[in-house]
Design a protein around this motif. Structure first.
Motif, PDB file in Angstrom:
ATOM      1  N   GLY A 189     -10.185   9.764   8.472  1.00  0.00           N
ATOM      2  CA  GLY A 189     -10.267   8.369   8.570  1.00  0.00           C
ATOM      3  C   GLY A 189      -8.992   7.553   8.692  1.00  0.00           C
ATOM      4  N   THR A 190      -7.669   8.084   8.082  1.00  0.00           N
ATOM      5  CA  THR A 190      -6.673   7.597   8.199  1.00  0.00           C
ATOM      6  C   THR A 190      -5.914   7.599   9.545  1.00  0.00           C
ATOM      7  OG1 THR A 190      -6.057   7.842   5.997  1.00  0.00           O
ATOM      8  CG2 THR A 190      -4.146   7.550   7.333  1.00  0.00           C
ATOM      9  N   ALA A 223      -3.033   1.346   8.033  1.00  0.00           N
ATOM     10  CA  ALA A 223      -3.563   2.864   7.845  1.00  0.00           C
ATOM     11  C   ALA A 223      -3.425   3.052   6.155  1.00  0.00           C
ATOM     12  CB  ALA A 223      -3.606   3.662   8.788  1.00  0.00           C
ATOM     13  N   ARG A 224      -2.070   2.977   5.608  1.00  0.00           N
ATOM     14  CA  ARG A 224      -1.950   3.366   4.364  1.00  0.00           C
ATOM     15  C   ARG A 224      -2.566   2.741   3.326  1.00  0.00           C
ATOM     16  NH1 ARG A 224       3.169   2.046   6.597  1.00  0.00           N
ATOM     17  NH2 ARG A 224       3.194  -0.067   5.730  1.00  0.00           N
ATOM     18  N   LEU A 225      -3.260   1.680   3.696  1.00  0.00           N
ATOM     19  CA  LEU A 225      -4.251   0.900   2.901  1.00  0.00           C
ATOM     20  C   LEU A 225      -5.747   1.302   3.102  1.00  0.00           C
ATOM     21  CD1 LEU A 225      -4.972  -1.251   0.609  1.00  0.00           C
ATOM     22  CD2 LEU A 225      -4.920  -3.108   2.286  1.00  0.00           C
ATOM     23  N   MET A 226      -6.148   1.195   4.303  1.00  0.00           N
ATOM     24  CA  MET A 226      -7.353   1.127   4.714  1.00  0.00           C
ATOM     25  C   MET A 226      -7.862   2.693   4.691  1.00  0.00           C
ATOM     26  SD  MET A 226      -8.335  -1.707   5.060  1.00  0.00           S
ATOM     27  CE  MET A 226      -9.716  -1.349   5.387  1.00  0.00           C
ATOM     28  N   GLY A 227      -6.990   3.793   4.934  1.00  0.00           N
ATOM     29  CA  GLY A 227      -7.420   4.998   4.939  1.00  0.00           C
ATOM     30  C   GLY A 227      -7.766   5.687   3.617  1.00  0.00           C
ATOM     31  N   VAL A 228      -7.305   4.893   2.396  1.00  0.00           N
ATOM     32  CA  VAL A 228      -7.990   5.398   1.189  1.00  0.00           C
ATOM     33  C   VAL A 228      -9.339   5.276   0.964  1.00  0.00           C
ATOM     34  CG1 VAL A 228      -7.478   3.463  -0.178  1.00  0.00           C
ATOM     35  CG2 VAL A 228      -6.997   5.592  -1.306  1.00  0.00           C
ATOM     36  N   ALA A 286       0.776  -1.145  -0.072  1.00  0.00           N
ATOM     37  CA  ALA A 286      -0.001   0.065   0.049  1.00  0.00           C
ATOM     38  C   ALA A 286       0.658   1.214   0.029  1.00  0.00           C
ATOM     39  CB  ALA A 286      -1.055   0.075   1.206  1.00  0.00           C
ATOM     40  N   TRP A 287       2.104   1.151   0.034  1.00  0.00           N
ATOM     41  CA  TRP A 287       2.747   2.498  -0.053  1.00  0.00           C
ATOM     42  C   TRP A 287       2.808   3.070  -1.406  1.00  0.00           C
ATOM     43  CZ3 TRP A 287       6.019   4.672   3.682  1.00  0.00           C
ATOM     44  CH2 TRP A 287       6.334   4.085   4.669  1.00  0.00           C
ATOM     45  N   ILE A 288       2.252   2.255  -2.335  1.00  0.00           N
ATOM     46  CA  ILE A 288       2.136   2.865  -3.711  1.00  0.00           C
ATOM     47  C   ILE A 288       1.131   3.912  -3.563  1.00  0.00           C
ATOM     48  CG2 ILE A 288       0.099   1.310  -4.220  1.00  0.00           C
ATOM     49  CD1 ILE A 288       1.127   0.819  -7.309  1.00  0.00           C
ATOM     50  N   ILE A 289       0.024   4.037  -2.664  1.00  0.00           N
ATOM     51  CA  ILE A 289      -1.004   4.858  -2.860  1.00  0.00           C
ATOM     52  C   ILE A 289      -0.594   6.458  -2.711  1.00  0.00           C
ATOM     53  CG2 ILE A 289      -3.259   5.896  -1.595  1.00  0.00           C
ATOM     54  CD1 ILE A 289      -3.669   2.915  -0.776  1.00  0.00           C
TER      55      ILE A 289
END
Length: 502
Positions: free
Chosen positions: A448-449, A463-468, A253-256
């Motif tokens: 949210g993040t 959170a890097r994934l779920m916060g999006v 999820a660092w990609i986001i």
């Protein structure tokens, strides 16, 4: 001459030269566009090297090698996510952002969002909240880099941490204030070359070193990983089933954030000169990215082969320890200086972005109410703001405990990247996306993040994934609710007409 003294002399010569080069570049600054965006005429190679130095900072030379040293092969998922994100940003978003910045005469990232949705009823709220997110998170980022610089100087050269912190800011503030973006970009280029030199030479020579040196923990990477334990050889670090998928997704999820979610990187895209500059920058950045992440992982794995998996108290010191072990003193000092250079490149970039966002989105339009000033006076005000921001970061480094700073920085990447990545992609790729939706995307994405980060669930899915997902939810549903009813114009009689999106 003792090794410590030699290291210190090389570092001081480097930092002095860096300051002088930055001040020289500052002589080219004539107005606030030069200060904030380099006159939107920065060559592609300079933007690429600067963006890479700013993005990777201490992470690629300190944090990521330490992560690889402590975890083994599972670190590759982080590298893949980061690399793919950066490559996508340079190939799919960078030239679009360059053209958008020129079209709307945007001075900063938030200024671009505001001007892109200039007719929206939410335009003032976008300006204020967007600037708040950038300034709040970047203030702690700058502080963390300053503290990191102080600690590194203390660990490697014996300087008191307070002296190291002050020395770091003494180097950064003058050329950032005087030359702004212009100085930051070109000093970052120097630092980027030093960083990639370290990330290529250190692991390659390290592989040779462990193969011919008696008494090391292992004579190859494969042997080192086997001896270190089964989790080091496992692509999921021992996680099984659905939890293995969660682990891979969280690291990937660092990609986001790279998808337009980092204003200090996006502004490099906005400052490029033309299409040819973008093509050159894209090629350099993509090659740098692949070589840099590969080298960072290898440094960590070479560290296991030299020292073993549990003999280093602070894993994030593995890069300096490796190069000091394998290289002659002078070359080791140059490579270690790369770690300090990485911290400086991030601190100066975030300092100028923070001051630019405050000047262009709060001070001038809100506090000064767009009062017309001469170019020299505007430039003076912007420089004064940069001084204040720099001194505030320096004060925070002494006032707040380290644990509080790093707990905030740990989720700053996601808290900034999730909302801004969605705003950037939606604004560029979805014609119906409204200004009000952009505002609520930022609000939902940011809070949210943060809320997910402090919840127990963060240990399972990051959170890097779920916060999006809150950001995407707000982007879609608020657009559906406000499309055709978001824009406001006033006719000559002062009556308000509500018009649809173009």
């Amino acid at each position: 001459m003792e090794n410590t003294t030699l290291n210190l002399v090389i570092l001081l010569v480097y930092m002095g030269g860096l300051m002088g080069f930055g001040l020289y570049q500052g002589m080219k600054v004539k107005n606030t566009t030069d200060l904030n965006m380099g006159g939107r005429a920065v060559p592609g190679w300079a933007c690429a090297l600067s963006e890479r130095a700013t993005a990777e900072s201490a992470w690629c030379l300190v944090g990521f090698p330490g992560f690889a040293y402590g975890s083994g092969l599972v670190s590759i998922w982080v590298a893949i996510g980061l690399a793919l994100g950066n490559i996508f940003a340079w190939t799919a978003l960078a030239n679009r952002m360059r053209k958008e910045a020129a079209k709307y005469d945007a001075q900063t990232y938030v200024d671009w969002i505001v001007k892109r949705h200039a007719k929206s009823k939410a335009v003032t709220a976008i300006r204020l909240f967007g600037s708040f997110v950038v300034i709040f998170l970047f203030a702690f980022y700058v502080e963390a880099q300053v503290i990191g610089g102080g600690k590194t100087l203390h660990t490697l050269f014996g300087l008191p941490v307070t002296i190291g912190i002050i020395l770091t800011m003494v180097v950064i503030i003058p050329y950032t204030v005087w030359g702004g973006f212009q100085s930051v970009v070109y000093t970052d280029c120097v630092q980027s070359v030093l960083m990639i030199f370290t990330l290529i030479v250190a692991p390659l020579y390290g592989l040779y070193y462990i193969s011919v040196t008696p008494g090391v923990y292992a004579t190859s990477i494969t042997e080192a990983l086997k001896l270190a334990g089964p989790t080091f050889m496992d692509w999921t670090a021992g996680a099984k089933g659905i939890f293995a998928g969660f682990m891979i997704a969280s690291n990937f999820a660092w990609i986001i954030a790279y998808l337009g979610g980092c204003p200090h990187l996006t502004v490099r895209f906005m400052a490029m000169k033309d299409d040819a500059a973008w093509r050159m920058g894209r090629n350099i950045a993509c090659v740098w990215t692949v070589l840099g992440y590969s080298g960072a992982i290898l440094i960590g794995l070479v560290g296991i082969a030299i020292f073993g998996p549990s003999n280093i108290k602070d894993a994030e010191m593995i890069m300096p320890l490796v190069v000091l072990k394998i290289f002659p003193p002078a070359l080791a000092a140059i490579c270690v200086t790369g770690a300090v250079a990485a911290m400086l490149s991030t601190a100066d970039s975030m300092l100028i972005v923070t001051s630019s966002e405050f000047s262009e989105n709060i001070l001038k339009p809100i506090i000064m109410k767009d009062k017309k000033l001469g170019a020299k006076k505007e430039l003076l005000i912007s420089r004064c703001v940069t001084v204040v921001v720099g001194l505030a970061a320096l004060a925070l480094a002494f006032l707040l405990p380290d644990s509080m700073v790093y707990s905030i920085v740990s989720f700053a990447w996601a808290s900034m990247g999730n909302p801004f990545a969605v705003v950037t992609c939606m604004t560029l790729l979805w014609d119906k996306y409204t200004g009000t939706a952009a505002l609520w995307t930022m609000v939902f994405g940011f809070f949210g993040t943060v809320l997910w980060q402090i919840s127990p669930m963060n240990a399972i899915l990051d959170a890097r994934l779920m916060g999006v997902f809150p950001a995407l939810f707000a982007a879609y549903f608020v657009t559906k609710l406000t499309y055709g009813r978001d824009n406001v114009t006033e006719d000559v009689s002062g009556d308000t007409d509500i018009v649809g999106e173009n």
